[in-house]
Write a protein that holds these residues in place. Structure first.
Motif, PDB file in Angstrom:
ATOM      1  N   ILE A 253      -3.282  -4.552  -5.768  1.00  0.00           N
ATOM      2  CA  ILE A 253      -3.546  -4.429  -4.320  1.00  0.00           C
ATOM      3  C   ILE A 253      -2.139  -3.883  -3.577  1.00  0.00           C
ATOM      4  O   ILE A 253      -1.105  -4.335  -4.083  1.00  0.00           O
ATOM      5  CB  ILE A 253      -3.936  -5.533  -3.542  1.00  0.00           C
ATOM      6  CG1 ILE A 253      -4.391  -5.186  -2.349  1.00  0.00           C
ATOM      7  CG2 ILE A 253      -3.138  -6.802  -3.812  1.00  0.00           C
ATOM      8  CD1 ILE A 253      -5.485  -6.450  -1.620  1.00  0.00           C
TER       9      ILE A 253
ATOM     10  N   ASP B 246       3.719  -4.105   1.203  1.00  0.00           N
ATOM     11  CA  ASP B 246       4.226  -3.686  -0.208  1.00  0.00           C
ATOM     12  C   ASP B 246       5.003  -2.514   0.345  1.00  0.00           C
ATOM     13  O   ASP B 246       6.139  -1.913  -0.239  1.00  0.00           O
ATOM     14  CB  ASP B 246       3.337  -3.472  -1.108  1.00  0.00           C
ATOM     15  CG  ASP B 246       2.642  -4.733  -1.365  1.00  0.00           C
ATOM     16  OD1 ASP B 246       3.315  -5.517  -1.686  1.00  0.00           O
ATOM     17  OD2 ASP B 246       1.329  -4.730  -1.267  1.00  0.00           O
TER      18      ASP B 246
ATOM     19  N   ARG C  59       8.339  -3.169   2.074  1.00  0.00           N
ATOM     20  CA  ARG C  59       9.249  -3.539   0.960  1.00  0.00           C
ATOM     21  C   ARG C  59       9.880  -2.425  -0.035  1.00  0.00           C
ATOM     22  O   ARG C  59      10.967  -2.187   0.051  1.00  0.00           O
ATOM     23  CB  ARG C  59       8.560  -4.504   0.021  1.00  0.00           C
ATOM     24  CG  ARG C  59       8.658  -6.109   0.088  1.00  0.00           C
ATOM     25  CD  ARG C  59       8.304  -6.751  -1.064  1.00  0.00           C
ATOM     26  NE  ARG C  59       7.661  -8.130  -0.227  1.00  0.00           N
ATOM     27  CZ  ARG C  59       6.440  -8.504  -0.492  1.00  0.00           C
ATOM     28  NH1 ARG C  59       5.651  -7.576  -1.591  1.00  0.00           N
ATOM     29  NH2 ARG C  59       6.022  -9.275   0.067  1.00  0.00           N
TER      30      ARG C  59
ATOM     31  N   THR D 238       0.869  -5.411  -5.889  1.00  0.00           N
ATOM     32  CA  THR D 238       0.774  -6.719  -6.444  1.00  0.00           C
ATOM     33  C   THR D 238      -0.192  -6.686  -7.568  1.00  0.00           C
ATOM     34  O   THR D 238      -1.365  -6.219  -7.471  1.00  0.00           O
ATOM     35  CB  THR D 238       0.241  -7.639  -5.416  1.00  0.00           C
ATOM     36  OG1 THR D 238       1.478  -7.627  -4.517  1.00  0.00           O
ATOM     37  CG2 THR D 238       0.334  -9.180  -5.963  1.00  0.00           C
TER      38      THR D 238
ATOM     39  N   VAL E 121      -4.088 -10.089  -8.376  1.00  0.00           N
ATOM     40  CA  VAL E 121      -4.734 -10.151  -7.266  1.00  0.00           C
ATOM     41  C   VAL E 121      -5.822 -11.539  -7.265  1.00  0.00           C
ATOM     42  O   VAL E 121      -6.319 -11.651  -8.228  1.00  0.00           O
ATOM     43  CB  VAL E 121      -5.767  -8.963  -7.249  1.00  0.00           C
ATOM     44  CG1 VAL E 121      -6.589  -8.735  -5.935  1.00  0.00           C
ATOM     45  CG2 VAL E 121      -4.809  -7.419  -7.475  1.00  0.00           C
ATOM     46  N   VAL E 122      -5.497 -12.075  -6.176  1.00  0.00           N
ATOM     47  CA  VAL E 122      -6.317 -13.334  -6.010  1.00  0.00           C
ATOM     48  C   VAL E 122      -7.587 -12.771  -5.326  1.00  0.00           C
ATOM     49  O   VAL E 122      -7.633 -11.985  -4.285  1.00  0.00           O
ATOM     50  CB  VAL E 122      -5.589 -14.472  -4.954  1.00  0.00           C
ATOM     51  CG1 VAL E 122      -6.593 -15.601  -4.821  1.00  0.00           C
ATOM     52  CG2 VAL E 122      -4.290 -14.778  -5.561  1.00  0.00           C
TER      53      VAL E 122
ATOM     54  N   ARG F  66      -0.024 -16.640   1.240  1.00  0.00           N
ATOM     55  CA  ARG F  66       0.647 -15.721   2.230  1.00  0.00           C
ATOM     56  C   ARG F  66       0.172 -14.257   2.153  1.00  0.00           C
ATOM     57  O   ARG F  66       1.039 -13.219   2.087  1.00  0.00           O
ATOM     58  CB  ARG F  66       2.044 -15.879   1.996  1.00  0.00           C
ATOM     59  CG  ARG F  66       2.680 -17.162   2.469  1.00  0.00           C
ATOM     60  CD  ARG F  66       4.124 -17.370   2.158  1.00  0.00           C
ATOM     61  NE  ARG F  66       4.676 -18.783   2.386  1.00  0.00           N
ATOM     62  CZ  ARG F  66       5.335 -18.809   3.301  1.00  0.00           C
ATOM     63  NH1 ARG F  66       5.664 -18.118   4.242  1.00  0.00           N
ATOM     64  NH2 ARG F  66       5.508 -20.216   3.548  1.00  0.00           N
ATOM     65  N   PHE F  67      -1.146 -13.993   2.127  1.00  0.00           N
ATOM     66  CA  PHE F  67      -1.643 -12.683   2.129  1.00  0.00           C
ATOM     67  C   PHE F  67      -2.873 -12.711   3.218  1.00  0.00           C
ATOM     68  O   PHE F  67      -3.429 -13.743   3.550  1.00  0.00           O
ATOM     69  CB  PHE F  67      -1.944 -12.093   0.875  1.00  0.00           C
ATOM     70  CG  PHE F  67      -2.708 -13.092  -0.041  1.00  0.00           C
ATOM     71  CD1 PHE F  67      -4.024 -13.435   0.293  1.00  0.00           C
ATOM     72  CD2 PHE F  67      -2.088 -13.597  -1.161  1.00  0.00           C
ATOM     73  CE1 PHE F  67      -4.510 -14.234  -0.723  1.00  0.00           C
ATOM     74  CE2 PHE F  67      -2.759 -14.446  -1.932  1.00  0.00           C
ATOM     75  CZ  PHE F  67      -4.123 -14.827  -1.802  1.00  0.00           C
ATOM     76  N   ARG F  68      -3.144 -11.479   3.807  1.00  0.00           N
ATOM     77  CA  ARG F  68      -4.086 -11.353   4.669  1.00  0.00           C
ATOM     78  C   ARG F  68      -5.504 -10.596   4.030  1.00  0.00           C
ATOM     79  O   ARG F  68      -6.297 -10.139   5.007  1.00  0.00           O
ATOM     80  CB  ARG F  68      -3.715 -10.858   5.772  1.00  0.00           C
ATOM     81  CG  ARG F  68      -2.469 -11.585   6.506  1.00  0.00           C
ATOM     82  CD  ARG F  68      -1.807 -10.448   7.305  1.00  0.00           C
ATOM     83  NE  ARG F  68      -1.117  -9.450   6.607  1.00  0.00           N
ATOM     84  CZ  ARG F  68      -0.314  -8.581   7.143  1.00  0.00           C
ATOM     85  NH1 ARG F  68      -0.276  -8.413   8.598  1.00  0.00           N
ATOM     86  NH2 ARG F  68       0.433  -7.607   6.475  1.00  0.00           N
ATOM     87  N   HIS F  69      -5.427 -10.355   2.671  1.00  0.00           N
ATOM     88  CA  HIS F  69      -6.705  -9.701   2.235  1.00  0.00           C
ATOM     89  C   HIS F  69      -7.158 -10.422   1.053  1.00  0.00           C
ATOM     90  O   HIS F  69      -6.468 -10.872   0.153  1.00  0.00           O
ATOM     91  CB  HIS F  69      -6.206  -8.145   1.887  1.00  0.00           C
ATOM     92  CG  HIS F  69      -5.751  -7.436   3.076  1.00  0.00           C
ATOM     93  ND1 HIS F  69      -4.409  -7.418   3.465  1.00  0.00           N
ATOM     94  CD2 HIS F  69      -6.369  -6.733   3.866  1.00  0.00           C
ATOM     95  CE1 HIS F  69      -4.282  -6.635   4.728  1.00  0.00           C
ATOM     96  NE2 HIS F  69      -5.589  -6.393   4.772  1.00  0.00           N
ATOM     97  N   LEU F  70      -8.397 -10.408   0.941  1.00  0.00           N
ATOM     98  CA  LEU F  70      -9.201 -11.144  -0.336  1.00  0.00           C
ATOM     99  C   LEU F  70     -10.176 -10.114  -0.716  1.00  0.00           C
ATOM    100  O   LEU F  70     -11.260 -10.147  -0.201  1.00  0.00           O
ATOM    101  CB  LEU F  70      -9.900 -12.485   0.100  1.00  0.00           C
ATOM    102  CG  LEU F  70      -8.857 -13.784  -0.191  1.00  0.00           C
ATOM    103  CD1 LEU F  70      -9.536 -14.729   0.243  1.00  0.00           C
ATOM    104  CD2 LEU F  70      -8.509 -13.706  -1.658  1.00  0.00           C
ATOM    105  N   PRO F  71     -10.233  -9.581  -1.899  1.00  0.00           N
ATOM    106  CA  PRO F  71     -11.631  -8.852  -2.655  1.00  0.00           C
ATOM    107  C   PRO F  71     -12.454 -10.037  -2.757  1.00  0.00           C
ATOM    108  O   PRO F  71     -12.107 -11.239  -3.354  1.00  0.00           O
ATOM    109  CB  PRO F  71     -11.105  -8.476  -3.876  1.00  0.00           C
ATOM    110  CG  PRO F  71      -9.444  -8.239  -3.637  1.00  0.00           C
ATOM    111  CD  PRO F  71      -9.105  -9.461  -2.725  1.00  0.00           C
TER     112      PRO F  71
HETATM  113  P1  AMP Z   1      -0.869  -8.963   3.155  1.00  0.00           P
HETATM  114  O1  AMP Z   1      -0.428 -10.083   4.044  1.00  0.00           O
HETATM  115  O2  AMP Z   1      -2.461  -8.822   2.903  1.00  0.00           O
HETATM  116  O3  AMP Z   1      -0.670  -7.433   3.895  1.00  0.00           O
HETATM  117  O4  AMP Z   1      -0.076  -9.067   1.821  1.00  0.00           O
HETATM  118  C1  AMP Z   1       1.153  -9.527   1.420  1.00  0.00           C
HETATM  119  C2  AMP Z   1       1.298  -9.545   0.177  1.00  0.00           C
HETATM  120  O5  AMP Z   1       0.590 -10.044  -0.589  1.00  0.00           O
HETATM  121  C3  AMP Z   1       1.554  -7.939  -0.182  1.00  0.00           C
HETATM  122  O6  AMP Z   1       2.742  -8.140  -1.474  1.00  0.00           O
HETATM  123  C4  AMP Z   1       0.131  -7.947  -0.908  1.00  0.00           C
HETATM  124  O7  AMP Z   1       0.232  -7.010  -2.121  1.00  0.00           O
HETATM  125  C5  AMP Z   1      -0.039  -9.188  -1.588  1.00  0.00           C
HETATM  126  N1  AMP Z   1      -1.454  -9.499  -1.324  1.00  0.00           N
HETATM  127  C6  AMP Z   1      -2.403  -9.045  -0.304  1.00  0.00           C
HETATM  128  N2  AMP Z   1      -3.930  -9.520  -0.680  1.00  0.00           N
HETATM  129  C7  AMP Z   1      -3.601 -10.069  -1.950  1.00  0.00           C
HETATM  130  C8  AMP Z   1      -4.437 -10.833  -2.665  1.00  0.00           C
HETATM  131  N3  AMP Z   1      -5.580 -10.802  -2.537  1.00  0.00           N
HETATM  132  N4  AMP Z   1      -4.009 -11.450  -4.005  1.00  0.00           N
HETATM  133  C9  AMP Z   1      -2.764 -11.291  -4.424  1.00  0.00           C
HETATM  134  N5  AMP Z   1      -1.825 -10.749  -3.532  1.00  0.00           N
HETATM  135  C10 AMP Z   1      -2.028 -10.036  -2.545  1.00  0.00           C
END
Ligand code: AMP
Length: 143
Positions: free
Chosen positions: A50, A55, A58, A77, A80-81, A100-105
């Motif tokens: 993802i 990213d 960074r 990353t 992927v969770v 600490r991420f904002r997206h979940l498949p």
């Molecule tokens: P986000 O907060 O979703 O913008 O992501 C913050 C960080 O977490 C970035 O490095 C993303 O690649 C990673 N990330 C976002 N979603 C996921 C996920 N579902 N599983 C693992 N890593 C994630």
């Protein structure tokens, strides 16, 4: 409320790129589609990573303008969770907070059903709170 309720409202469209897609192209897609992340799918449509706007930030901080010529596989990353459509909103809020991420498949029985963002979760939560308030008001008026 469950993840499946969110998907019923927003649909199952998931924006994706290939591992070879350039960072410049990813940035273009995030901007045009007004989204915060894209999934990286391989030739068999399996999720291999993802890439979120974080990213890209960074990569820019580490590589400067050269970051735009990198490929998605170099900035994504890999671990992927995911969540299940049966998961409650509370469960995925916890997952997002802990990770600490904002997206979940959303994956069910190995099938990608959609992608839920923190924005979708907040919207669902607000609607739930509104319904609860309406129900309480109706209960008080009826009593
Ligand atoms: P986000 O907060 O979703 O913008 O992501 C913050 C960080 O977490 C970035 O490095 C993303 O690649 C990673 N990330 C976002 N979603 C996921 C996920 N579902 N599983 C693992 N890593 C994630």
């Amino acid at each position: 409320m469950f993840v499946s309720d969110i998907l019923t409202q927003k649909g199952g469209l998931v924006h994706s790129v290939t591992p070879e897609t350039s960072v410049a192209e990813v940035a273009q897609q995030l901007s045009t589609r007004r989204i915060g992340s894209v999934l990286v799918l391989d030739d068999e449509s399996s999720v291999v990573g993802i890439v979120s706007e974080r990213d890209l930030v960074r990569a820019l901080a580490s590589h400067g303008a050269q970051a735009l010529t990198l490929q998605a596989r170099q900035v994504m990353t890999r671990e992927v969770v995911t969540c299940d459509s049966d998961d409650s909103i509370d469960t995925i809020m916890e997952t997002m907070t802990r990770g600490r991420f904002r997206h979940l498949p959303v994956v069910r029985h190995g099938e990608l059903l959609g992608l839920v963002s923190i924005g979708d979760v907040v919207k669902a939560r607000l609607e739930e709170a509104r319904h609860e308030t309406e129900a309480l008001k109706a209960y008080i008026v009826a009593g």
